[in-house]
Scaffold this motif. Structure first.
Motif, short mmCIF file in Angstrom:
data_model
loop_
_atom_site.label_atom_id
_atom_site.label_comp_id
_atom_site.label_asym_id
_atom_site.label_seq_id
_atom_site.Cartn_x
_atom_site.Cartn_y
_atom_site.Cartn_z
N GLY A 157 -3.10 57.00 26.99
CA GLY A 157 -4.33 57.03 27.76
C GLY A 157 -4.32 56.22 29.04
N ASP A 158 -4.18 54.89 28.92
CA ASP A 158 -4.30 54.03 30.09
C ASP A 158 -2.97 53.47 30.58
N ARG A 159 -1.84 53.93 30.00
CA ARG A 159 -0.53 53.37 30.36
C ARG A 159 0.57 54.28 29.82
N ILE A 160 1.79 54.01 30.24
CA ILE A 160 2.96 54.67 29.67
C ILE A 160 3.88 53.61 29.11
N GLU A 161 4.23 53.77 27.86
CA GLU A 161 5.19 52.89 27.22
C GLU A 161 6.41 53.69 26.80
N VAL A 162 7.57 53.04 26.76
CA VAL A 162 8.78 53.59 26.19
C VAL A 162 9.20 52.71 25.04
N TRP A 163 9.41 53.30 23.88
CA TRP A 163 9.86 52.59 22.68
C TRP A 163 11.30 52.99 22.38
N SER A 164 12.01 52.14 21.68
CA SER A 164 13.36 52.49 21.26
C SER A 164 13.60 52.05 19.83
N SER A 165 14.41 52.85 19.13
CA SER A 165 14.78 52.56 17.75
C SER A 165 16.12 53.21 17.46
N PRO A 166 16.95 52.57 16.62
CA PRO A 166 18.20 53.22 16.21
C PRO A 166 17.99 54.31 15.17
N ASN A 167 16.79 54.37 14.58
CA ASN A 167 16.46 55.32 13.52
C ASN A 167 15.33 56.22 13.99
N VAL A 168 15.61 57.49 14.14
CA VAL A 168 14.63 58.42 14.70
C VAL A 168 13.41 58.58 13.81
N GLU A 169 13.53 58.25 12.52
CA GLU A 169 12.39 58.37 11.62
C GLU A 169 11.63 57.07 11.42
N ASP A 170 12.04 55.99 12.10
CA ASP A 170 11.41 54.70 11.87
C ASP A 170 11.25 53.94 13.18
N PHE A 171 10.03 53.95 13.70
CA PHE A 171 9.69 53.17 14.88
C PHE A 171 8.74 52.03 14.54
N ASN A 172 8.68 51.64 13.27
CA ASN A 172 7.79 50.56 12.86
C ASN A 172 8.19 49.22 13.47
N GLN A 173 9.49 49.03 13.67
CA GLN A 173 9.99 47.79 14.27
C GLN A 173 10.61 48.07 15.64
N ALA A 174 10.10 49.06 16.33
CA ALA A 174 10.69 49.48 17.60
C ALA A 174 10.54 48.42 18.67
N GLN A 175 11.50 48.39 19.60
CA GLN A 175 11.32 47.66 20.83
C GLN A 175 10.37 48.46 21.72
N LYS A 176 9.50 47.76 22.45
CA LYS A 176 8.47 48.43 23.23
C LYS A 176 8.42 47.86 24.64
N SER A 177 8.20 48.74 25.59
CA SER A 177 8.08 48.31 26.97
C SER A 177 7.01 49.13 27.68
N CYS A 178 6.04 48.45 28.26
CA CYS A 178 5.05 49.12 29.10
C CYS A 178 5.66 49.24 30.49
#
Length: 339
Positions: free
Chosen positions: A31-52
């Motif tokens: 909505g108000d921003r764009i973030e990119v997340w990364s994870s080594p596991n495509v089914e698990d982004f619970n502990q993802a690195q995040k960057s706005c």
């Protein structure tokens, strides 16, 4: 595939996943921003690195940021998304573009706002995607109202050839799909929706997977538009499958209303991971839209096949919940994360 949310506590409308640099990158509507997340596991982004990586303040555009897509074109990362004009609301949505000077798409300092995609009509447009059906050719496909129509009663799929990642060739703009099947039309058929296009190339199928029906309903679903001719700008070169690709069946339980998907295709094209958003309950509307993954096989994309139900499947990642095919796809996907 598991069909578990890839992140349990975060709504993820319009999920876009792409492998690169040894991880999976994920972006979605916030909505108000764009973030990119990364994870080594495509089914698990619970502990993802995040960057706005971007906010609209100072850009001349307002919050109302929808459906970002991350693409690596040539030697640079780009993000295509739609945004609103200040004070004009959702009816003012246009396709906007960001480009990064960094090889790391999570580096916010690398991103530059380039403004609207050039060469396309100044008309309502959302869900832009780009693809290369042939070497050295780049196209953009988006969902828009029929030109000259502001009634918000129909969304068609448009295509244009690009001379660069930021410039369309104006006289190539063409409509390639209209919502002409009953299953594409919500509100008792009074509206028609084709949106969320993305290019997929599988064994026996090259074309666009798109979303149809109302995104606010449990009848949201994925449809198929195969490129059967040589010229993507020729509407007759596209053939729509009469049955959906993926949908929910209420009698089988949730999740419900799968839509706005992205795909990671196995190297041999025999199967793919489909990440889509859907709801946990029949009447959630636009709330509780979580991203989930499902394995689809090449035969699921055949023009004579019937639909798949999003309540079925095996786990992609091979984490102990799925069967043999899921494990095979999981291993294949791990091999392409470094692309």
């Amino acid at each position: 595939m598991s069909n578990r949310p890839v992140c349990h506590n975060v709504d993820m409308p319009d999920p876009w996943v792409i492998p690169g640099n040894g991880v999976f990158y994920l972006t979605f509507t916030q909505g108000d921003r764009i973030e990119v997340w990364s994870s080594p596991n495509v089914e698990d982004f619970n502990q993802a690195q995040k960057s706005c990586i971007w906010r609209p303040e100072g850009s001349g555009w307002a919050p109302g940021i929808w459906a970002p897509e991350l693409h690596f074109l040539g030697d640079a990362w780009y993000i295509y998304f739609s945004g609103e004009k200040p004070g004009q609301g959702p009816s003012s949505h246009r396709t906007l573009v960001l480009r990064s000077s960094s090889k790391d798409p999570m580096d916010p300092k690398g991103w530059q706002f380039l403004g609207p995609l050039q060469g396309v009509p100044d008309h309502w447009a959302i869900d832009a995607t780009v693809f290369t059906p042939s070497p050295n050719e780049l196209y953009c496909c988006w969902s828009g109202w029929p030109l000259g129509d502001h009634s918000d009663k129909e969304q068609d799929l448009f295509i244009a050839k690009l001379s660069s990642p930021t410039q369309a060739i104006p006289d190539t703009v063409t409509v390639i799909s209209r919502p002409d099947h009953d299953w594409e039309r919500p509100d008792g058929g009074k509206r028609g929706v084709n949106e969320g296009p993305t290019w997929v190339s599988m064994q026996g199928f090259r074309g666009i997977v798109y979303s149809a029906h109302g995104s606010w309903t449990c009848d949201y679903k994925l449809g198929l538009l195969a490129l059967v001719g040589n010229n993507p700008l020729d509407p007759s070169a596209w053939k729509k499958r009469s049955s959906p690709l993926l949908m929910s069946e209420r009698e089988k339980g949730g999740p419900y209303g799968p839509g706005h998907a992205s795909f990671v295709v196995a190297p041999d094209g025999s199967s793919c991971l489909c990440m889509f958003h859907c709801t946990g309950n029949v009447d959630d509307g636009w709330d509780n839209r979580k991203a989930r993954c499902m394995e689809l096989k090449a035969q699921d994309f055949a023009m004579e096949s019937s639909h798949c139900c999003c309540a079925s499947g095996t786990e992609v990642g091979g984490g102990g919940h799925g069967g043999g095919h899921g494990n095979v796809l999981g291993k294949a996907i791990n091999k392409i994360k470094s692309l």
